[in-house]
Design an enzyme around this catalytic site. Sequence first.
Site, PDB file in Angstrom:
ATOM      1  CB  ALA A  61      -0.875  -0.015   1.253  1.00  0.00           C
ATOM      2  N   GLY A 102       0.850  -5.257   0.645  1.00  0.00           N
ATOM      3  CA  GLY A 102      -0.147  -5.323  -0.422  1.00  0.00           C
ATOM      4  C   GLY A 102       0.446  -5.785  -1.743  1.00  0.00           C
ATOM      5  CD  GLU A 105      -2.262  -8.237   1.729  1.00  0.00           C
ATOM      6  OE1 GLU A 105      -2.065  -7.006   1.590  1.00  0.00           O
ATOM      7  OE2 GLU A 105      -3.032  -8.720   2.570  1.00  0.00           O
ATOM      8  CD  GLU A 125       0.902  -6.054   5.315  1.00  0.00           C
ATOM      9  OE1 GLU A 125       1.731  -6.926   5.678  1.00  0.00           O
ATOM     10  OE2 GLU A 125       0.471  -5.992   4.150  1.00  0.00           O
TER      11      GLU A 125
HETATM   12  N1  3HC Z   1       4.654   3.267  -0.272  1.00  0.00           N
HETATM   13  C1  3HC Z   1       5.203   4.443  -0.669  1.00  0.00           C
HETATM   14  N2  3HC Z   1       6.462   4.811  -0.408  1.00  0.00           N
HETATM   15  C2  3HC Z   1       7.206   3.931   0.270  1.00  0.00           C
HETATM   16  C3  3HC Z   1       6.711   2.679   0.699  1.00  0.00           C
HETATM   17  C4  3HC Z   1       5.374   2.355   0.398  1.00  0.00           C
HETATM   18  N3  3HC Z   1       4.810   1.211   0.769  1.00  0.00           N
HETATM   19  N4  3HC Z   1       7.688   2.038   1.357  1.00  0.00           N
HETATM   20  C5  3HC Z   1       8.749   2.856   1.338  1.00  0.00           C
HETATM   21  N5  3HC Z   1       8.457   3.995   0.682  1.00  0.00           N
HETATM   22  C6  3HC Z   1       9.339   5.135   0.434  1.00  0.00           C
HETATM   23  C7  3HC Z   1       9.938   5.706   1.708  1.00  0.00           C
HETATM   24  O1  3HC Z   1       9.048   6.613   2.330  1.00  0.00           O
HETATM   25  C8  3HC Z   1      11.185   6.376   1.182  1.00  0.00           C
HETATM   26  O2  3HC Z   1      10.803   7.572   0.583  1.00  0.00           O
HETATM   27  P1  3HC Z   1      11.747   8.857   0.631  1.00  0.00           P
HETATM   28  O3  3HC Z   1      12.982   8.469  -0.099  1.00  0.00           O
HETATM   29  O4  3HC Z   1      10.935   9.910  -0.004  1.00  0.00           O
HETATM   30  O5  3HC Z   1      11.999   9.094   2.099  1.00  0.00           O
HETATM   31  C9  3HC Z   1      11.620   5.441   0.061  1.00  0.00           C
HETATM   32  O6  3HC Z   1      10.461   4.657  -0.268  1.00  0.00           O
HETATM   33  C10 3HC Z   1      12.716   4.502   0.456  1.00  0.00           C
HETATM   34  O7  3HC Z   1      12.340   3.886   1.660  1.00  0.00           O
HETATM   35  P2  3HC Z   1      13.424   3.439   2.730  1.00  0.00           P
HETATM   36  O8  3HC Z   1      14.302   4.599   3.074  1.00  0.00           O
HETATM   37  O9  3HC Z   1      12.731   2.740   3.824  1.00  0.00           O
HETATM   38  O10 3HC Z   1      14.274   2.445   1.797  1.00  0.00           O
HETATM   39  P3  3HC Z   1      14.813   1.008   2.061  1.00  0.00           P
HETATM   40  O11 3HC Z   1      15.387   0.558   0.777  1.00  0.00           O
HETATM   41  O12 3HC Z   1      15.628   0.999   3.312  1.00  0.00           O
HETATM   42  O13 3HC Z   1      13.524   0.088   2.381  1.00  0.00           O
HETATM   43  C11 3HC Z   1      11.367  -0.894   2.101  1.00  0.00           C
HETATM   44  C12 3HC Z   1      12.542  -0.155   1.421  1.00  0.00           C
HETATM   45  C13 3HC Z   1      11.836  -2.274   2.593  1.00  0.00           C
HETATM   46  C14 3HC Z   1      10.259  -1.053   1.100  1.00  0.00           C
HETATM   47  C15 3HC Z   1      10.928  -0.101   3.351  1.00  0.00           C
HETATM   48  O14 3HC Z   1      10.710   1.233   2.960  1.00  0.00           O
HETATM   49  C16 3HC Z   1       9.671  -0.585   3.993  1.00  0.00           C
HETATM   50  O15 3HC Z   1       9.712  -1.439   4.838  1.00  0.00           O
HETATM   51  N6  3HC Z   1       8.537  -0.005   3.600  1.00  0.00           N
HETATM   52  C17 3HC Z   1       7.259  -0.318   4.180  1.00  0.00           C
HETATM   53  C18 3HC Z   1       6.693  -1.515   3.508  1.00  0.00           C
HETATM   54  C19 3HC Z   1       5.377  -1.848   4.149  1.00  0.00           C
HETATM   55  O16 3HC Z   1       5.195  -1.800   5.344  1.00  0.00           O
HETATM   56  N7  3HC Z   1       4.438  -2.227   3.310  1.00  0.00           N
HETATM   57  C20 3HC Z   1       3.156  -2.611   3.767  1.00  0.00           C
HETATM   58  C21 3HC Z   1       2.278  -1.437   3.740  1.00  0.00           C
HETATM   59  S1  3HC Z   1       0.746  -1.784   4.501  1.00  0.00           S
HETATM   60  C22 3HC Z   1      -0.102  -2.648   3.348  1.00  0.00           C
HETATM   61  O17 3HC Z   1       0.393  -3.018   2.329  1.00  0.00           O
HETATM   62  C23 3HC Z   1      -1.526  -2.831   3.727  1.00  0.00           C
HETATM   63  C24 3HC Z   1      -2.144  -3.967   2.983  1.00  0.00           C
HETATM   64  O18 3HC Z   1      -1.961  -5.138   3.676  1.00  0.00           O
HETATM   65  C25 3HC Z   1      -3.589  -3.731   2.804  1.00  0.00           C
END
Ligand code: 3HC
Length: 692
Positions: A61, A102, A105, A125
């Site tokens: 997401a 997501g 998923e 998540e």
């Molecule tokens: N959406 C949009 N932007 C995202 C993102 C996402 N899901 N995940 C990371 N980013 C952005 C960060 O904000 C950052 O942006 P910036 O450069 O402007 O600050 C950039 O991507 C790089 O992120 P990191 O500095 O964290 O880079 P890394 O390479 O260290 O890590 C990552 C990348 C492993 C993808 C890490 O960012 C991460 O863990 N992200 C979260 C992933 C997550 O939790 N996804 C699940 C979301 S909830 C969901 O999907 C709900 C569903 O189940 C319904």
Amino acid sequence: MTATYQVHGDIAVITLENPPVNGLGHATRSAIVDGVQRALEDAAIRAIVLTGAGKGFSGGADIREFNTPKALQEPSLHTVIRVVESAGKPVVAAIHGLAMGGGLELALGCHYRVAVAGAQIALPEVKLGILPGAGGTQRLPRVLGLERALNMIVSGSPVLSEKLAGTRLFDQMIDGDLLQGALGFARGIADQRPLPKVRDLRVSLPNADGYLQFARNTVRAVAAQFPAPLKCVDAVAAAVSKPFDEGLHFERQLFLELVQTSESKALRHAFFAERAASKIPDVPGDTVLRPIRSAAVIGAGTMGGGIAMNFANAGIPVTMLETKQEALDKGLATIRKNYENSMKKGKLTQAQLDQRMGLIGSTLSYESIGSADIVIEAVFEDMAVKEAVFRKLDEVMKPGAILASNTSTLDVDKIAQFTRRPQDVIGTHFFSPANVMKLLEIVRGRQTANDVLATVMDLAKKIRKTGVVSGVCDGFIGNRMVEQYIRQAGFLLEEGCLPAQVDRAIEKFGFAMGPFRMSDLAGNDIGWYIRKRRYVEKPEVTYSRIADKLCEQGRFGQKTSAGWYDYKPGDRKARPSEAVNQMIIAHSAEIGVQRRQVSDEEIVERLVYALVNEGALIVEEGIALRASDIDMVYLTGYGFPLFRGGPMFYADTVGLPNVLMAIRRFAKGHHPEAWRPAPLLEKLATEGKTFN
Ligand code: 3HC
Ligand code: NAI
């Protein structure tokens, strides 16, 4: 454009293009649905490949849409997955880099999945206090089996794609070019019917109930205050016990419940706060950095040794400088012992130990460190000693080298004036033990150059620290605030508390350690030394004198086996001390204070709101760039409970008018001078606003 559509012969390729990680924001979701529909309508297309541009398949997401109406706008991720899964032509997910949340998923909703090695596969998540809300808890167990899926969902940790080869998650691992491999695969299965759907699989495990019970017990023990991990188990259990659609519905209910919890809000706040902390408004993101290929550390004591380890751990050669060979030998021996302890715990191999020790050099001569890209000074906390060191560094360091000080209380601007290059001087305030603690306060001097600041922020990431920028002031962000907290703890003793009651109350609130146990660990003499200086420099600041009396008795804490508590030699267990308690009670009588019963609630409010009020001043003065930076400092450096999101976020959740009301009440108490509401707090409370 957030997803592109291309035709490769009889295969349509939909490529997610939403940098940085192809988050599934509204525009991307719409583009996927449009692409699938277009492919279905085109009679020449036999199959669809869904893939990601850039860094990976998808990070899930789009977190930038969280808490905005777009997050819920149709097509929702559920709808996208339904469209994909029910498509009359096969959809193949082609995965590289990462498939998370997501994103995974969505891939699970495709009929087939192919991947290259090295992709990070995760449902993270739970780390945001929620659970996979688009079928992840129902589909992952169907392809990986109950145990493996549950581990991934409860931990949120990524697993490399090649480790999952041979499971039903991947129909084929691709060597070489992913798109070519995926196209070949898609052509091979294009005419096969019926189309396989993960939802049609069954989760099988003999004695699943027994296993789930075991899992619940294990998870309950480690989840502490966080509700999400147990809910993950409940959702996965539904994948076993309920038909697919009912399981999906159940997952949705739990997801909606968790999104509303204060713990999830705190975790999401911390996630955003960590990323926000790396942004400095007046330093552009594309600032050219100075290369850091080598480092030097002045002083091989408690902090110097830990700082040197950080460089070695990141593969950067570092040289420690001391005035005497014995000090160097002692410093190196401590570092070796630390690494050996990690090895005993299985966290390091002998080869890694050798490699890291090999990166740490030592010297008595300034001439041999002149070529280092950065030098961090960690000598005694004494301006005269710092002055001598910085004058010498100014002489010997190459032009452009970054000159950093690890001072915890001294004026970085003054230190910068000992050199002819104040633009290259910066504060790097590590926390003890410096090789362990995540926090690095990066102190921006009045003249610190933008590229020096940007380089040190980047270095923080490389050495796996959370870098937070602070302006110059006494104690910077963290210690300036903790001073107010410790002051209140002292006043509470005068008014009726004993150390164990204060510690217990704040530890129950969630702090890792109460103020008195913390002080005994750090050494009560450190605070005493600082207070004695303050009595001269800032006589208007009041303190309880109980801590001074304690130190006059030589009770410096664990190191003297006696502090606020008694300790047995070699044992860190804090035992309430009858002598200290009597001394406290006698002190109250001496200063004419009638001791009273103080509630745990009051203890927590006074300690935490003391932090909040000082934090508000710090934001107002521009010492911190934003309130969430203060939260990061407290979450990563001071053991503030993560599930409460940091002091400023916590104050927001309590409601700033309530915080202000409590502060005004305390101002009528024993020490009114310690409770002047910060103007920013008053302003925000009146306007019905929050810090974050
Ligand atoms: N959406 C949009 N932007 C995202 C993102 C996402 N899901 N995940 C990371 N980013 C952005 C960060 O904000 C950052 O942006 P910036 O450069 O402007 O600050 C950039 O991507 C790089 O992120 P990191 O500095 O964290 O880079 P890394 O390479 O260290 O890590 C990552 C990348 C492993 C993808 C890490 O960012 C991460 O863990 N992200 C979260 C992933 C997550 O939790 N996804 C699940 C979301 S909830 C969901 O999907 C709900 C569903 O189940 C319904
Ligand atoms: P320490 O006393 O353990 O180590 C200081 C080292 O510097 C000693 O080994 C000493 O021999 C060496 N030294 C002194 N003068 C020197 C000189 N002129 N040239 C080279 N080496 C010299 O002190 P510690 O605790 O490591 O503190 C160092 C600095 O870090 C201080 O500024 C302190 O305020 C700061 N700091 C300390 C923290 C802590 O928890 N100990 C936390 C954060 C910052």
